[in-house]
Design a protein around this motif. Structure first.
Motif, short mmCIF file in Angstrom:
data_model
loop_
_atom_site.label_atom_id
_atom_site.label_comp_id
_atom_site.label_asym_id
_atom_site.label_seq_id
_atom_site.Cartn_x
_atom_site.Cartn_y
_atom_site.Cartn_z
N ARG A 179 1.14 -27.64 -14.01
CA ARG A 179 1.83 -26.10 -13.80
C ARG A 179 3.14 -25.38 -15.08
O ARG A 179 2.57 -26.46 -15.73
CB ARG A 179 2.95 -26.58 -13.22
N PHE B 103 5.33 -22.56 -17.25
CA PHE B 103 6.23 -22.11 -17.19
C PHE B 103 6.51 -21.51 -18.42
O PHE B 103 5.62 -21.36 -19.86
CB PHE B 103 7.13 -23.00 -16.90
N ALA B 104 7.25 -20.39 -18.27
CA ALA B 104 7.91 -19.55 -19.34
C ALA B 104 6.42 -18.64 -20.04
O ALA B 104 5.95 -17.91 -19.24
CB ALA B 104 8.82 -20.33 -20.60
N THR B 105 6.94 -18.43 -21.30
CA THR B 105 5.36 -17.85 -22.12
C THR B 105 3.89 -18.32 -21.68
O THR B 105 2.72 -17.64 -21.82
CB THR B 105 5.42 -17.68 -23.38
N ARG C 208 2.38 -18.68 -18.58
CA ARG C 208 2.33 -19.06 -17.83
C ARG C 208 1.28 -18.03 -17.92
O ARG C 208 -0.34 -17.90 -17.18
CB ARG C 208 2.97 -17.87 -16.45
N ARG D 176 2.34 -18.00 -9.25
CA ARG D 176 3.15 -17.98 -10.25
C ARG D 176 2.90 -18.99 -11.34
O ARG D 176 3.64 -18.44 -12.25
CB ARG D 176 4.49 -17.64 -9.58
N THR D 177 3.11 -20.47 -11.23
CA THR D 177 3.03 -21.23 -12.26
C THR D 177 2.17 -22.38 -12.19
O THR D 177 2.43 -22.83 -12.51
CB THR D 177 4.33 -21.93 -12.09
N ILE E 151 2.64 -25.05 -29.22
CA ILE E 151 3.37 -24.37 -28.21
C ILE E 151 3.69 -25.20 -26.79
O ILE E 151 4.75 -24.83 -26.18
CB ILE E 151 3.33 -23.22 -28.24
N SER F 135 3.13 -30.46 -16.07
CA SER F 135 3.98 -29.57 -16.08
C SER F 135 4.11 -29.93 -17.52
O SER F 135 4.84 -30.39 -18.13
CB SER F 135 5.35 -29.58 -15.55
N TRP G 164 6.20 -26.89 -20.65
CA TRP G 164 6.86 -25.81 -21.18
C TRP G 164 6.67 -25.51 -22.33
O TRP G 164 6.67 -26.18 -23.78
CB TRP G 164 8.34 -25.76 -21.03
N PRO H 67 8.84 -24.24 -25.97
CA PRO H 67 10.52 -25.00 -26.54
C PRO H 67 11.55 -23.80 -25.51
O PRO H 67 10.92 -22.45 -25.33
CB PRO H 67 10.83 -24.56 -28.13
N ILE H 68 12.41 -24.64 -24.81
CA ILE H 68 13.05 -23.50 -23.75
C ILE H 68 15.09 -23.96 -24.30
O ILE H 68 14.51 -25.00 -24.62
CB ILE H 68 12.88 -23.51 -22.71
N GLY H 69 15.45 -23.31 -23.72
CA GLY H 69 17.52 -23.62 -23.78
C GLY H 69 17.76 -22.38 -23.13
O GLY H 69 17.14 -21.72 -22.88
#
Lengths: 158, 80, 600
Positions: free
Chosen positions: B6, B8-10, B12, B21-22, B47, B72, B74, B76-78
């Motif tokens: 899975r 996510f965000a960029t 994908r 979708r993910t 990343i 899964s 990701w 970096p997200i916030g």
């Protein structure tokens, strides 16, 4: 050829850092009501337009100024205000088809490209305002932008 | 073995063609490690900030994956 | 006159309709900065902590910080500080948009609202000229109608804050709204404004702000900007996906509270995620003043029964109106958010209160006769409907308008209130994020994530990853975050900068702007001073150690499934540690030595 401000309105987020730093550069204080660049915001339509002077080749402001207070900077190609010559008549303001010169507090205020290092560009995080060779701005995009400036100016005068 | 990936965000954009979708099901050799999976998908290690295996944070990129697990990833997200 | 400040505050007695301009005290500014800190000091001196929050004896302060209105990164904020009608504690709610900077250009750092008017009023501030007008015609309008009307009458150059019907009708979690979609959201600050019968403040300022060291300030701003742009989160992530990018990571970590915290994972999380929002409803991002991040969402639900356009939803909102109520329909969640914006109320408490009522309904405590309809988890139409009813105090909405603590109490099931100090917790179940447990329990305004955002280290690995399932070290980190946030809320800058910059960068902008010789250590100490002052206010309001706790569900019902399965929050251990590290006694009271060290 000198660089110019290149605007991509679709990248603008309305943060208005450009207005803040432009006013500080021009006035010495953070005073967006006196900024040379203004961000036009239609929140309902989600349309945001940074309104800047594009330094017209045939600049009506310069042509119509009765005191020759507007002159072309040979290095930056910017049309700049010579403060000592400006007599506050505001003819330039009405001559500008884009609404990007304003006479306030007795002086014409317009973008002078900060002498070749525009502060708005330094602070624009999204690239909505860039400083680039004129050739990098596709003619169609440039005309869309200037047409929108003209229509916003006409709406404001109506 | 099969692994559910899975992204996510960029990240994908690193999903194989035809994924949801993910997420995507990926067949890997036994003994595949997290870093091998990242290589296979072309995701730069720098990343891939957060890696969860079945919901548990996994700092060790040399950890071997098990058949049927869900990985899964990701950047970096916030928020908040 | 201190650089960067406007230098004056506006004191308005709404009872007598007298308006006075006063100077900002430079000594107080040095010790409490502005915004949350300076307003808390002034509130503590002006208001007895035991007053009824909705009585004329309460004071509501709208306070900018010294960096508000400058080019400091994300420096467009103001705070609404008062005694909160939801919590009975100090309330301080942060708001972005355009109002704060404009207030300073008009010449004021703060507006201090005292007393209460006998009829609805509108306040108009234009470059130092202040007028109070009867606002009977505005009373009853929603926030959007109010803004449209005022922009039509006064001109689009005016920036506005207003309350909607929720504030007028004293919904205990009513918000103060700026720019139609930016809220001073939590704790009921909008109800306090409503109790004073102040419908709106319109402000227009053409003045400016100078900083003490312009080249130094410019360099500090550019340094912070470079770091924000280089940071993956602040440079690109939040602008592309908004705050709801968190939905999937919080859900996969098993701490996405679902159906009033019965579960920690929502099976339909992806349908309400930031990625889905970006693909399906995002029109474009929108920033607050001076913000290069632009997390705000202009959105449009393009079809179906919830077709409409507006601002949001952000992360906590998709949780409260989505997962917490079991609703997976993004259109309905978004529409419910718009209704909250229009009626002027906090999405977190509104959604969580409906979630609590849904559990009461499913437990058979509430009947269809009580509610006037079925109220089951997952019923999208019910959530949208209840938002409207709460905001207008219609039917059962009048009961829910009191917030879930009072609803659960009223129906004999107080343990089903999922909050702290009568304020609902937001979108993180602390059974799988222990530091968030001590944060919720100790927050000076009750259930809240933005006093000390432990999700950053425990889940997101920012600045570095901490093990979410251990109590070790959590009190210490939480205290540092709480102090940092208190200072940050006082300078006028948005919390989101802390994904990429910290106290050194913030202190550098503050020092060069004000000329006060702040460094990172003093910056953090101001935050600690503010935190302790808030604590003193709450103690005088009657709160004790027993209020520093969590709902029974989180302390004694293990998480039923997912990565946090079997866990409860080991709160006692963390709380004891927290008090000790704070320099407080075992009852959670600051010691005389601590107060003396902080100059309180």
């Amino acid at each position: 050829m000198a660089n110019m401000l290149l605007i991509e309105p679709e990248k603008c987020t309305t943060c208005r850092l450009c207005e803040l730093v432009c006013s500080e550069r021009g006035e010495g204080i953070f005073r967006p009501s006196r900024s040379r660049v203004r961000v036009w915001i239609d929140a309902e339509a989600a349309e945001y337009v940074p309104m800047v002077c594009i330094q017209c080749d045939d600049a009506p402001c310069m042509e119509e100024c009765p005191t020759e207070a507007l002159v072309r900077d040979p290095v930056t190609n910017a049309v700049v205000v010579v403060a000592e010559k400006c007599d506050e008549c505001a003819i330039c303001e009405s001559a500008c088809p884009y609404g990007v010169i304003r006479c306030l507090d007795g002086l014409a205020r317009k973008c002078d490209l900060c002498g070749g290092d525009p502060e708005c560009v330094r602070f624009c995080a999204t690239g909505a305002i860039q400083y680039a060779e004129p050739g990098r701005w596709p003619r169609a995009a440039r005309e869309t932008y200037t047409d929108r400036l003209r229509s916003l100016c006409e709406e404001a005068q109506a | 073995m099969n692994v559910e990936v899975r992204l996510f965000a960029t990240l994908r954009e690193y999903l194989p063609a035809g994924s949801g979708r993910t997420s995507a099901q990926i067949e890997m050799q036994e003994g595949t490690r997290i870093c091998d999976l990242l290589d296979r998908l072309g995701i730069p290690a720098a990343i891939a900030h957060l890696v969860l295996v079945d919901g548990r944070y996994e700092a060790d990129r040399t950890r071997e994956l098990q058949d049927g697990c869900a990985v899964s990833i990701w950047p970096p997200i916030g928020g908040g | 006159m201190i650089s960067a400040y406007a230098g004056k505050l506006l004191r308005v007695d709404l009872t007598s309709r007298q308006v006075r301009s006063e100077s900002i005290d430079p000594d107080a500014a040095r010790r409490f900065i502005g915004g949350r800190g300076l307003a808390t000091k002034m509130l503590s001196e002006a208001v007895h902590p035991q007053v009824d929050p909705l009585s004329p004896a309460n004071t509501l302060i709208l306070a900018t910080g010294p960096l508000t209105g400058t080019s400091a990164m994300c420096g467009g904020r103001f705070m609404a500080v008062t005694k909160g009608p939801l919590t009975g504690t100090i309330a301080s709610s942060n708001c972005g948009g355009t109002f704060g900077p404009e207030l300073k250009y008009a010449g004021y750092d703060m507006v201090v609202l005292e007393g209460a008017a006998s009829e609805p009023l509108l306040m108009v501030i234009e470059d130092g000229k202040v007028e109070l007008h009867p606002a009977g015609e505005l009373w009853g309008l929603n926030v959007h109608e109010t803004e449209d009307r005022l922009h039509g009458e006064l001109g689009r150059d005016f920036q506005l804050v207003s309350i909607g019907p929720a504030g007028e009708k004293l919904v205990r979690f009513a918000a103060i709204i700026n720019d139609k979609g930016r809220a001073a959201g939590r704790s009921g600050v909008g109800a306090v404004m409503g109790s004073k019968k102040l419908k709106a403040i319109a402000v227009r300022g053409t003045g400016g702000l100078s900083v003490a060291d312009p080249p130094g300030f410019r360099a500090a701003c550019l340094d912070s900007l470079a770091k924000l742009e280089a940071g993956e989160i602040t440079g690109q992530g939040l602008q592309s996906f908004g705050t709801a990018i968190l939905v999937n990571i919080i859900n996969e970590s098993g701490v996405f509270p679902t159906r009033n915290f019965r579960q920690g994972q929502f099976e339909s999380a992806e349908k309400i995620s930031g990625e889905t929002i970006a693909e399906e409803i995002l029109v474009r991002p929108r920033a607050c003043v001076a913000c290069p991040i632009a997390c705000g969402r202009v959105t449009e639900v393009r079809g179906g029964p919830y077709r409409s356009r507006g601002d949001g939803p952000e992360y906590e909102t998709v949780w409260a109106l989505g997962a917490d109520t079991g609703v997976e329909d993004l259109g309905a969640v978004t529409k419910a958010n718009y209704v909250c914006n229009e009626l002027g109320m906090d999405t977190i408490t509104a959604g969580a209160t409906v979630a609590c009522a849904m559990e009461l309904f499913e437990e058979g405590v509430l009947s269809e006769k009580d509610v006037g309809r079925k109220l089951k988890f997952g019923d999208a139409e019910a959530v949208v409907d209840m938002m409207t009813k709460i905001g207008n105090r219609e039917g059962f909405g009048d009961v829910l308008a009191e917030g879930s603590a009072r609803v659960a109490e009223r129906y004999g099931r107080p343990e089903l209130f999922m909050g702290v100090k009568k304020q609902e917790m937001p979108a993180y179940d602390p059974r799988g994020v222990f530091g968030m447990g001590v944060q919720y329990a100790t927050s000076n305004r009750g259930g809240c994530h933005v006093r000390g955002y432990m999700i950053a280290p425990e889940i997101l690995g920012v600045p570095q990853k901490l093990d979410a399932h251990t109590p070790q070290g959590k009190a210490e980190t939480n205290i540092a975050f709480q102090n940092l946030t208190a200072a940050l809320d006082s300078i006028g800058v948005c919390l989101f900068v802390t994904f990429s910059i910290g106290a050194p960068e913030l202190a550098a902008m503050l020092k060069t702007a004000t000329g006060f010789d702040y460094d990172a250590d003093e910056f953090m100490q101001v935050g600690e001073r503010i935190w302790n002052l808030e604590k003193l206010f709450n103690m005088k309001a009657g709160l004790t150690r027993k209020d520093d706790t969590l709902p029974r569900r989180l302390l004694s019902e293990p998480m039923p499934a997912g990565p946090a399965k079997g866990l409860t929050v080991p709160l006692d251990e963390m709380l004891t540690q927290y008090y000790r590290l704070r320099g407080w006694d075992e009852q959670g009271a600051p010691t005389q030595e601590k107060l003396a060290a902080l100059g309180l």
